[in-house]
Enzyme design. Structure first.
Site, short mmCIF file in Angstrom:
data_model
loop_
_atom_site.label_atom_id
_atom_site.label_comp_id
_atom_site.label_asym_id
_atom_site.label_seq_id
_atom_site.Cartn_x
_atom_site.Cartn_y
_atom_site.Cartn_z
N HIS A 69 8.38 -59.29 -37.70
CA HIS A 69 9.81 -58.50 -38.08
C HIS A 69 9.89 -57.58 -36.79
CE1 HIS A 69 8.07 -54.22 -38.65
NE2 HIS A 69 7.04 -54.74 -39.40
N CYS A 122 1.61 -55.59 -40.61
CA CYS A 122 2.59 -56.52 -40.08
C CYS A 122 2.63 -56.32 -38.53
CB CYS A 122 4.13 -55.96 -40.52
SG CYS A 122 4.57 -56.16 -42.18
#
Length: 201
Positions: A161, A177
């Site tokens: 992301h 992440c």
């Protein structure tokens, strides 16, 4: 002014892998005084260094993965998207902090523009113990920690992301992440198809 210019140029050459996430002191050579001095790096300075060090570029690719594959090298803090004809796009990334790194193979199962963020319950508990309160849900937007785009990895809680914290690229700061500059995750989002393989090393 000349001295500050020299100092910033010297600091800009320092690898981000040696910086701390919030602020850091780096020992650099001052050509004016001809001595080694310590320089305090703010997040803005770290962001400027990251933009320079991890600038997106097309590179030669000699590996065995098929075009359309994403390769994440957590040690090098890079993400490679394999193109046809022996080429690839190379991006800088931020990765999981110690204890939150992982390896393996997944696939992109979903893509989202300006995604909302629902932190896992265990993350909210962990952050609360550290004195940081995070919401149960945050709608998408410029202040959202997932940034402009998100690519979801299999059935895991992990994503590739964007981020509104450019200084964090090159660091081990996340809970697993993979972070990218917003402009880079938009570029990757436009190239990647759902079902694309992802290799994390």
């Amino acid at each position: 002014m000349r001295r500050l210019t020299f100092l910033f140029a010297a600091v800009a050459a320092i690898s981000l892998s040696f910086l701390m996430p919030v602020q850091a002191q780096e020992r650099v050579f001052d050509p004016v005084s001809r001595s080694w001095i310590k320089v305090q790096l703010t997040r803005d300075m770290a962001a400027a260094i990251a933009k320079r060090k991890y600038k997106r570029r097309e590179v030669r690719y000699t590996g065995s993965e098929e075009p359309g594959t994403i390769i994440i090298d957590t040690g090098e803090r890079t993400l490679t998207y394999v193109l046809p004809k022996g080429r690839a796009m190379l991006y800088g990334i931020g990765v999981g902090r110690e204890g939150f790194t992982w390896q393996g193979r997944e696939k992109i199962t979903r893509k989202a523009k300006w995604p909302g963020w629902t932190p896992p319950a265990e993350m909210r508990v962990r952050e609360a113990k550290a004195g940081r309160k995070i919401p149960a849900y945050m709608p998408g937007g410029e202040d959202n920690p997932l940034g402009a785009r998100a690519l979801y990895l299999g059935h895991t809680l992990y994503r590739i992301h964007g981020t509104n914290e450019d200084w964090s690229i090159g660091y081990q700061v996340s809970s697993g992440c993979i972070r990218m500059f917003n402009e880079d995750v938009i570029d990757l989002y436009d190239r990647v198809a759902v079902g694309a393989p992802v290799v994390v090393r």
